[in-house]
Scaffold this motif. Structure first.
Motif, PDB file in Angstrom:
ATOM      1  N   GLU A 179       0.867  -1.170   0.000  1.00  0.00           N
ATOM      2  CA  GLU A 179       0.000   0.000   0.000  1.00  0.00           C
ATOM      3  C   GLU A 179       0.908   1.225   0.000  1.00  0.00           C
ATOM      4  O   GLU A 179       1.776   1.360   0.867  1.00  0.00           O
ATOM      5  N   VAL A 180       0.744   2.084  -1.000  1.00  0.00           N
ATOM      6  CA  VAL A 180       1.581   3.282  -1.116  1.00  0.00           C
ATOM      7  C   VAL A 180       0.694   4.508  -0.961  1.00  0.00           C
ATOM      8  O   VAL A 180      -0.304   4.662  -1.676  1.00  0.00           O
ATOM      9  N   SER A 181       1.056   5.378  -0.022  1.00  0.00           N
ATOM     10  CA  SER A 181       0.284   6.596   0.221  1.00  0.00           C
ATOM     11  C   SER A 181       1.232   7.790   0.307  1.00  0.00           C
ATOM     12  O   SER A 181       2.461   7.631   0.298  1.00  0.00           O
ATOM     13  N   PHE A 182       0.638   8.971   0.402  1.00  0.00           N
ATOM     14  CA  PHE A 182       1.437  10.204   0.351  1.00  0.00           C
ATOM     15  C   PHE A 182       0.908  11.187   1.395  1.00  0.00           C
ATOM     16  O   PHE A 182      -0.038  11.930   1.142  1.00  0.00           O
ATOM     17  N   ILE A 183       1.524  11.169   2.557  1.00  0.00           N
ATOM     18  CA  ILE A 183       1.108  12.061   3.635  1.00  0.00           C
ATOM     19  C   ILE A 183       1.740  13.438   3.461  1.00  0.00           C
ATOM     20  O   ILE A 183       1.101  14.465   3.693  1.00  0.00           O
ATOM     21  N   GLU A 184       2.996  13.460   3.027  1.00  0.00           N
ATOM     22  CA  GLU A 184       3.720  14.713   2.839  1.00  0.00           C
ATOM     23  C   GLU A 184       4.362  14.774   1.441  1.00  0.00           C
ATOM     24  O   GLU A 184       5.581  14.761   1.310  1.00  0.00           O
ATOM     25  N   PRO A 185       3.557  14.844   0.399  1.00  0.00           N
ATOM     26  CA  PRO A 185       4.145  14.877  -0.941  1.00  0.00           C
ATOM     27  C   PRO A 185       4.989  16.120  -1.181  1.00  0.00           C
ATOM     28  O   PRO A 185       5.965  16.071  -1.934  1.00  0.00           O
ATOM     29  N   GLN A 186       4.620  17.230  -0.552  1.00  0.00           N
ATOM     30  CA  GLN A 186       5.397  18.460  -0.727  1.00  0.00           C
ATOM     31  C   GLN A 186       6.811  18.313  -0.185  1.00  0.00           C
ATOM     32  O   GLN A 186       7.722  19.035  -0.595  1.00  0.00           O
ATOM     33  N   ALA A 187       7.006  17.347   0.712  1.00  0.00           N
ATOM     34  CA  ALA A 187       8.334  17.069   1.259  1.00  0.00           C
ATOM     35  C   ALA A 187       8.996  15.900   0.540  1.00  0.00           C
ATOM     36  O   ALA A 187      10.072  15.451   0.939  1.00  0.00           O
ATOM     37  N   HIS A 188       8.304  15.376  -0.483  1.00  0.00           N
ATOM     38  CA  HIS A 188       8.875  14.386  -1.396  1.00  0.00           C
ATOM     39  C   HIS A 188       8.962  12.977  -0.806  1.00  0.00           C
ATOM     40  O   HIS A 188       9.887  12.223  -1.114  1.00  0.00           O
ATOM     41  N   TYR A 189       7.952  12.611  -0.008  1.00  0.00           N
ATOM     42  CA  TYR A 189       7.961  11.285   0.610  1.00  0.00           C
ATOM     43  C   TYR A 189       6.790  10.427   0.153  1.00  0.00           C
ATOM     44  O   TYR A 189       5.671  10.902  -0.052  1.00  0.00           O
ATOM     45  N   ALA A 190       7.082   9.126   0.014  1.00  0.00           N
ATOM     46  CA  ALA A 190       6.048   8.108  -0.153  1.00  0.00           C
ATOM     47  C   ALA A 190       6.053   7.244   1.097  1.00  0.00           C
ATOM     48  O   ALA A 190       7.117   6.915   1.643  1.00  0.00           O
ATOM     49  N   GLU A 191       4.871   6.871   1.548  1.00  0.00           N
ATOM     50  CA  GLU A 191       4.730   5.965   2.689  1.00  0.00           C
ATOM     51  C   GLU A 191       4.409   4.585   2.128  1.00  0.00           C
ATOM     52  O   GLU A 191       3.423   4.419   1.400  1.00  0.00           O
ATOM     53  N   VAL A 192       5.224   3.603   2.447  1.00  0.00           N
ATOM     54  CA  VAL A 192       5.037   2.262   1.901  1.00  0.00           C
ATOM     55  C   VAL A 192       4.740   1.273   3.017  1.00  0.00           C
ATOM     56  O   VAL A 192       5.453   1.222   4.025  1.00  0.00           O
ATOM     57  N   GLN A 193       3.675   0.521   2.834  1.00  0.00           N
ATOM     58  CA  GLN A 193       3.348  -0.568   3.751  1.00  0.00           C
ATOM     59  C   GLN A 193       3.405  -1.873   2.973  1.00  0.00           C
ATOM     60  O   GLN A 193       2.795  -2.014   1.921  1.00  0.00           O
ATOM     61  N   MET A 194       4.161  -2.821   3.505  1.00  0.00           N
ATOM     62  CA  MET A 194       4.319  -4.130   2.885  1.00  0.00           C
ATOM     63  C   MET A 194       3.719  -5.174   3.821  1.00  0.00           C
ATOM     64  O   MET A 194       4.120  -5.275   4.991  1.00  0.00           O
ATOM     65  N   ASP A 195       2.736  -5.933   3.337  1.00  0.00           N
ATOM     66  CA  ASP A 195       2.072  -6.956   4.148  1.00  0.00           C
ATOM     67  C   ASP A 195       2.473  -8.337   3.665  1.00  0.00           C
ATOM     68  O   ASP A 195       2.315  -8.668   2.475  1.00  0.00           O
ATOM     69  N   LEU A 196       2.984  -9.151   4.590  1.00  0.00           N
ATOM     70  CA  LEU A 196       3.400 -10.518   4.281  1.00  0.00           C
ATOM     71  C   LEU A 196       2.616 -11.475   5.162  1.00  0.00           C
ATOM     72  O   LEU A 196       2.497 -11.273   6.369  1.00  0.00           O
ATOM     73  N   SER A 197       2.078 -12.516   4.559  1.00  0.00           N
ATOM     74  CA  SER A 197       1.372 -13.536   5.348  1.00  0.00           C
ATOM     75  C   SER A 197       1.738 -14.912   4.817  1.00  0.00           C
ATOM     76  O   SER A 197       2.169 -15.058   3.674  1.00  0.00           O
ATOM     77  N   GLY A 198       1.594 -15.918   5.680  1.00  0.00           N
ATOM     78  CA  GLY A 198       1.955 -17.280   5.305  1.00  0.00           C
ATOM     79  C   GLY A 198       3.430 -17.567   5.475  1.00  0.00           C
ATOM     80  O   GLY A 198       3.966 -18.500   4.868  1.00  0.00           O
ATOM     81  N   LEU A 199       4.099 -16.797   6.322  1.00  0.00           N
ATOM     82  CA  LEU A 199       5.536 -16.988   6.544  1.00  0.00           C
ATOM     83  C   LEU A 199       5.783 -18.241   7.381  1.00  0.00           C
ATOM     84  O   LEU A 199       5.041 -18.541   8.317  1.00  0.00           O
TER      85      LEU A 199
END
Length: 595
Positions: A27-47
């Protein structure tokens, strides 16, 4: 021994089953795009293991340089069921997450993205361009695993453009069958202007970013012509849909190919001039031709990729150089160039390589192999010691095409080689070796190319342009032949009103006299330097063999040099179609043009 073998097979099968049970989502979101950041969430299941290593690629396929994308990662953390997990970085691009018996793990990190290019991510208040190798991590050993990617645009953004397959019923959510596909699918998020056209049975989306004076109606027609010419050459278009992401700047250019998309850079005001418009179409032709050459018809080293280190090949002169050559043929066949323009442009391409001192030092094969350390890291001496595999490969493509057409009296051309190699790669499900490519050239042409390879691919021989153009009844003349033009051998640049030497050509008068890059040139024969050095009367008014005095400041100290002018070694080629060509020359030319 048999029991051990059976046991090993069972263990491998269990391992594959375990890996196949792992589900991966982003899941990629942008809380502070003016500061040039992407927020990335990586979900892993079945490990299944006690820990999982996640890695970020260090380079982007198509751009052969280690770029260390992991340097832009911040705030890496992991959790399971809302509780923090131990995570540590074990090398430059690998994070180890200890999750014990936890079946589902959530990994969060931020990526700083503020580098403008077709190969790097860029985010600001207006839009986000995600170059996937610098955004998404992958679990070690699981490159073949599928994943789901959800994009959450910033609150004022409304569109997402990508070559990834959309997940039905889920807005801005996409499916990737493996990480090679994900890493080859750039994503544009924002309010881009989007238009579509269909060509060769394929839907094409064009996402225009950053404004521009383009005419969508005209582009739809003209871009479709290029698509259709490329498809006609190979007999098929391997995509269901294709995406162009075009970034517009005050001044810009460049492109990077992908599996079913491309990223282009263009000047936003270039479309209203004929030269600028055709320049954009040439870029489209180049990157679209990569759909076959490189993405599917590829050197064996270029896929499956190792994202941790360099992937060496001696064949970039085919991958990029032939693509540069074929952009000319597509433009000719699509009607955007006439025959005279096509021939003239290729004669200039030959002259440009011949006028590069490094072309006598570095072969096309070596230029390809050393791209990782030289092509993307040029210095002031690069022109003397290296040659571009784009430029040299374009010339080799021209010579090879003419050699094949001549050997077969116009019945075959390089087109036939490229199509046959495309089919071979598809059949064998792997890339080609240099030997296999050479063997196909010889099969199609019916003649040996051993000497050709030694001279032009692995060697640094000068181009016998009169011979090769002559095959097709093209007369080529060097306008500088027989002239004795005085030549200092430097290029200059102006900084804050001062003139500095930017480069010194190998074996030139300046080279032999000891003039250096970064010398501030004060005067030549007592005349103050205020403009381009090579055009000064103190040089143009002299003869070859004359000695001039050059005064410079080097590291704050004045120095004087006596320089004995040499003759300009550069060639200037003019090519004309011979109206009195022989029947065989006409047949060769017709087969070569392919129109």
């Amino acid at each position: 021994m048999k029991k051990s073998l059976v046991g090993l097979v069972v263990l491998i099968a269990l391992g594959m089953t375990a890996k196949s049970q792992v589900k991966i989502g982003f899941e990629v979101s942008f809380i502070e795009p003016q500061a040039h950041y992407a927020e990335v969430q990586m979900d892993l299941s079945g490990l299944q293991k006690e820990y999982t290593d996640v890695k970020m690629p260090v380079w982007a396929p198509g751009s052969y340089l280690i770029r260390e994308f992991e340097k832009n990662v911040e705030g890496f953390k992991a959790s399971a069921a809302g509780k923090s997990l131990k995570a540590e970085k074990i090398d430059k691009n690998t994070w180890r997450v200890f999750h014990a018996n936890a079946n589902a793990v959530k990994i969060n990190y931020r990526v700083y993205a503020f580098e403008i290019s077709v190969r790097t991510s860029f985010i600001d208040a207006d839009h986000a361009f995600l170059s996937p190798t610098g955004i998404f991590m992958y679990p070690a050993g699981m490159l073949k695993s599928p994943s789901i990617v959800k994009i959450i645009p910033y609150k004022t953004w409304t569109k997402v453009s990508t070559g990834l397959e959309p997940v039905s019923g889920k807005k801005f959510t996409y499916y990737s069958p493996d990480f090679d596909t994900l890493f080859d699918s750039p994503i544009e998020v924002g309010n881009q202007d989007v238009f579509e056209f269909e060509a060769s049975g394929v839907r094409h989306e064009v996402a225009m970013v950053g404004g521009g004076n383009y005419d969508p109606a005209r582009l739809k027609v003209d871009m479709a012509k290029i698509v259709e010419q490329g498809t006609a050459m190979y007999g098929e278009n391997p995509n269901k849909h294709y995406t162009f992401i075009v970034h517009h700047f005050l001044r810009g250019g460049g492109g990077l190919e992908h599996l079913n998309s491309t990223v282009l850079g263009a000047s936003r005001d270039q479309y209203t001039s004929e030269r600028g418009y055709l320049g954009f179409l040439e870029l489209v032709a180049h990157e679209y031709y990569h759909l076959w050459n490189v993405k599917r018809l590829r050197p064996v080293a270029l896929g499956p990729f190792d994202y941790d280190k360099e992937n060496y090949t001696t064949n970039l002169w085919i991958s990029e150089g032939f693509t540069a050559y074929y952009e000319n043929k597509l433009m000719l066949r699509a009607g955007f160039k006439n025959e005279a323009e096509f021939v003239s442009g290729l004669a200039t391409a030959v002259a440009n390589v011949e006028n590069t001192p490094g072309a006598k030092v570095q072969s096309a094969a070596d230029a390809s192999f050393d791209s990782w350390i030289k092509f993307y890291r040029p210095n002031e001496n690069s022109n003397n010691s290296t040659v571009s595999y784009y430029a040299k490969g374009e010339v080799i493509g021209l010579l090879m095409d003419l050699e094949i057409a001549n050997a077969t009296k116009g019945k075959k051309s390089l087109d036939d080689v490229m199509k046959a190699m495309y089919e071979q790669c598809k059949k064998l499900k792997r890339g080609y070796t240099d030997a296999e490519f050479k063997a196909m050239v010889e099969k199609i042409s019916g003649v040996s190319f051993t000497d050709f390879w030694a001279k032009y691919v692995n060697g640094t021989a000068s181009t016998d342009y009169v011979k090769y153009f002559g095959y097709a009844g093209i007369n080529v003349k060097n306008e500088n032949e027989g002239k004795s033009i005085p030549y200092l051998g430097v290029a200059s640049r102006k900084i804050e009103g001062k003139i500095y030497i930017a480069s010194v050509s190998r074996n030139s008068a300046a080279w032999e006299a000891g003039l250096n890059v970064n010398d501030e040139v004060i005067s030549i024969d007592g005349v103050p330097v205020e403009a381009v050095i090579e055009r000064m009367p103190a040089i143009t008014g002299k003869k070859v063999g004359d000695v001039i005095k050059v005064d410079v400041i080097r590291d704050g100290l004045p120095k004087s040099f006596e320089v004995k002018l040499k003759a300009n070694p550069n060639i200037k080629l003019v090519a004309e179609i011979n109206p009195n060509a022989t029947p065989q020359q006409v047949a060769v030319r017709k087969g070569w043009f392919g129109i």
